[in-house]
Enzyme design. Structure first.
Site, mmCIF file in Angstrom:
data_model
loop_
_atom_site.group_PDB
_atom_site.id
_atom_site.type_symbol
_atom_site.label_atom_id
_atom_site.label_comp_id
_atom_site.label_asym_id
_atom_site.label_seq_id
_atom_site.Cartn_x
_atom_site.Cartn_y
_atom_site.Cartn_z
ATOM 1 N N HIS A 107 -71.557 16.309 30.031
ATOM 2 C CA HIS A 107 -72.768 15.489 30.116
ATOM 3 C C HIS A 107 -73.858 15.899 29.143
ATOM 4 C CE1 HIS A 107 -74.651 12.637 33.358
ATOM 5 N NE2 HIS A 107 -74.734 12.143 32.151
ATOM 6 N N ASP A 134 -75.253 10.937 39.373
ATOM 7 C CA ASP A 134 -74.740 12.299 39.212
ATOM 8 C C ASP A 134 -74.937 13.074 40.510
ATOM 9 O OD1 ASP A 134 -74.006 14.832 38.137
ATOM 10 O OD2 ASP A 134 -74.941 14.358 36.217
ATOM 11 N N HIS A 136 -75.565 16.148 40.168
ATOM 12 C CA HIS A 136 -76.452 17.185 39.652
ATOM 13 C C HIS A 136 -77.621 16.554 38.888
ATOM 14 C CE1 HIS A 136 -72.261 18.703 39.794
ATOM 15 N NE2 HIS A 136 -72.830 19.757 40.361
ATOM 16 N N ASP A 138 -79.205 18.016 36.202
ATOM 17 C CA ASP A 138 -79.088 18.296 34.763
ATOM 18 C C ASP A 138 -80.449 18.393 34.082
ATOM 19 O OD1 ASP A 138 -76.374 18.201 35.198
ATOM 20 O OD2 ASP A 138 -76.080 16.223 34.338
ATOM 21 N N HIS A 151 -74.475 21.457 29.713
ATOM 22 C CA HIS A 151 -74.303 20.159 30.396
ATOM 23 C C HIS A 151 -75.205 20.057 31.621
ATOM 24 C CE1 HIS A 151 -70.820 21.251 33.446
ATOM 25 N NE2 HIS A 151 -71.738 22.185 33.389
ATOM 26 N N ASP A 238 -72.021 10.378 35.556
ATOM 27 C CA ASP A 238 -71.094 11.492 35.714
ATOM 28 C C ASP A 238 -70.177 11.125 36.874
ATOM 29 O OD1 ASP A 238 -69.837 13.902 36.512
ATOM 30 O OD2 ASP A 238 -71.503 15.105 35.730
ATOM 31 N N ASP A 240 -68.627 12.754 38.792
ATOM 32 C CA ASP A 240 -68.725 13.594 39.991
ATOM 33 C C ASP A 240 -69.753 13.086 40.996
ATOM 34 O OD1 ASP A 240 -71.302 14.566 39.328
ATOM 35 O OD2 ASP A 240 -70.564 16.475 38.587
ATOM 36 N N GLU A 283 -67.508 13.549 32.027
ATOM 37 C CA GLU A 283 -67.033 14.652 32.865
ATOM 38 C C GLU A 283 -65.684 14.410 33.524
ATOM 39 O OE1 GLU A 283 -68.218 17.665 33.023
ATOM 40 O OE2 GLU A 283 -70.305 17.542 32.332
#
Length: 311
Positions: A107, A134, A136, A138, A151, A238, A240, A283
């Site tokens: 990312h 996401d 996260h 980031d 990332h 992302d 995830d 990702e």
């Protein structure tokens, strides 16, 4: 809150695929194969069936990690060079009325892709809205990151913080303003990231918000935030953000993410706005996947973002 009806963009839509086989921002290897996994998926046929004109311009050049010294923050300068190349490509695509679809890779590439979109819209006297799907945030900087993995830093750089060369790739300064950024699906943040989000007043919808309010209400708010005072939306996804039971082949899986149907709904709502200018899908780690299932899921989601409907 009910979303107002939107006029969909005229067809045919033109999309430019840009692969970024970048794994320098992550500690776990394998996400550099993400662009290849996506190209082996049903992505292009699905888009073409929707009437989308797809041009694949190949990959941004990324140095082989084994040839480089250092790691983590030590790769910042190389990542900046990759992101500068990517920013030039996404800016050129947006100027030409083509939607860049960036396939990652980790990312950290978004520090370049979003910067390019911001440059092109800035030239038209517009700011850029950013929806960040996401697990996260980031939003660490090299000074706050516990891992040193780049990332985990692209949002900070798009907001103008961190490594100065990486934070200044856009002609819009900063590339993204806090009031035009919205997170959806967060569930794994460092303490420093929580403090930064609060300090900057960034709107962040966690999985709890989705659980309590429902994905539709959250996405209605997210779209309003990203489209108010902007000339279009860059969507950075992302994989995830989806629960790893649905999408196991990701770089940093976190349990408790969005369901498959929630993920499709988010994409459908974004498409219905008519405001999507560019998109990242990042990702995917084929090493951790099974029979390219996560890439196929991602291809389905992208198709929803570009107009595929159930009926």
């Amino acid at each position: 809150m009910m979303r107002p009806l939107q006029t969909r963009p005229p067809c045919p839509v033109a999309v430019q695929l840009i692969g970024v086989p970048l794994d320098l921002g992550a500690s776990r290897r394998g996400v550099d194969m993400g662009p290849s996994a996506m190209r082996l998926s049903s992505l292009v046929p699905q888009l073409e069936r929707l009437g989308v004109r797809v041009t694949d311009t190949g990959n941004v050049a990324v140095p082989d990690r084994s040839t480089l010294l250092g790691g983590g923050n030590g790769f910042l300068d190389v990542i900046t060079e990759v992101c500068a190349d990517l920013a030039a490509r996404t800016a050129a695509a947006v100027r030409a009325g083509v939607r860049p679809l960036v396939l990652g890779g980790d990312h950290s590439l978004a520090a370049g892709s979003v910067a390019g979109t911001a440059t092109a819209l800035h030239e038209q006297h517009h700011r850029t809205g950013l929806i960040w799907l996401d697990a996260h945030a980031d939003i660490n900087t090299p000074a706050t990151s516990l891992s040193g993995n780049v990332h985990g830093m692209p949002v900070a750089h798009l907001l103008g913080h961190g490594h100065a060369p990486l934070a200044s790739l856009s002609s819009a300064v900063p590339a993204i303003r806090p009031e035009h950024l919205v997170y959806v699906g967060l569930r794994d943040l460092d303490d420093a990231e929580k403090a930064t989000i609060r300090a900057l007043g960034i709107r962040a919808f966690t999985m709890r918000d989705i659980d309590e309010r429902g994905l539709r209400a959250v996405m209605d708010d997210a779209v309003t935030i990203a489209t108010t005072g902007t000339g279009g939306v860059h969507l950075s996804c992302d994989v995830d953000w989806i629960d790893p039971q649905e999408a196991p082949g990701v770089g940093t899986p976190v349990r408790g993410g969005a369901t498959l149907r929630e993920a499709h709904l988010a994409m459908e709502i974004i498409h219905d706005t008519g405001a999507l200018v560019a998109m990242d899908l990042v990702e995917i780690n084929p090493i951790l996947d099974s029979r390219n299932a996560t890439a196929e899921l991602a291809a389905d989601l992208i198709a929803s973002a570009f107009g595929r409907h159930i009926l």
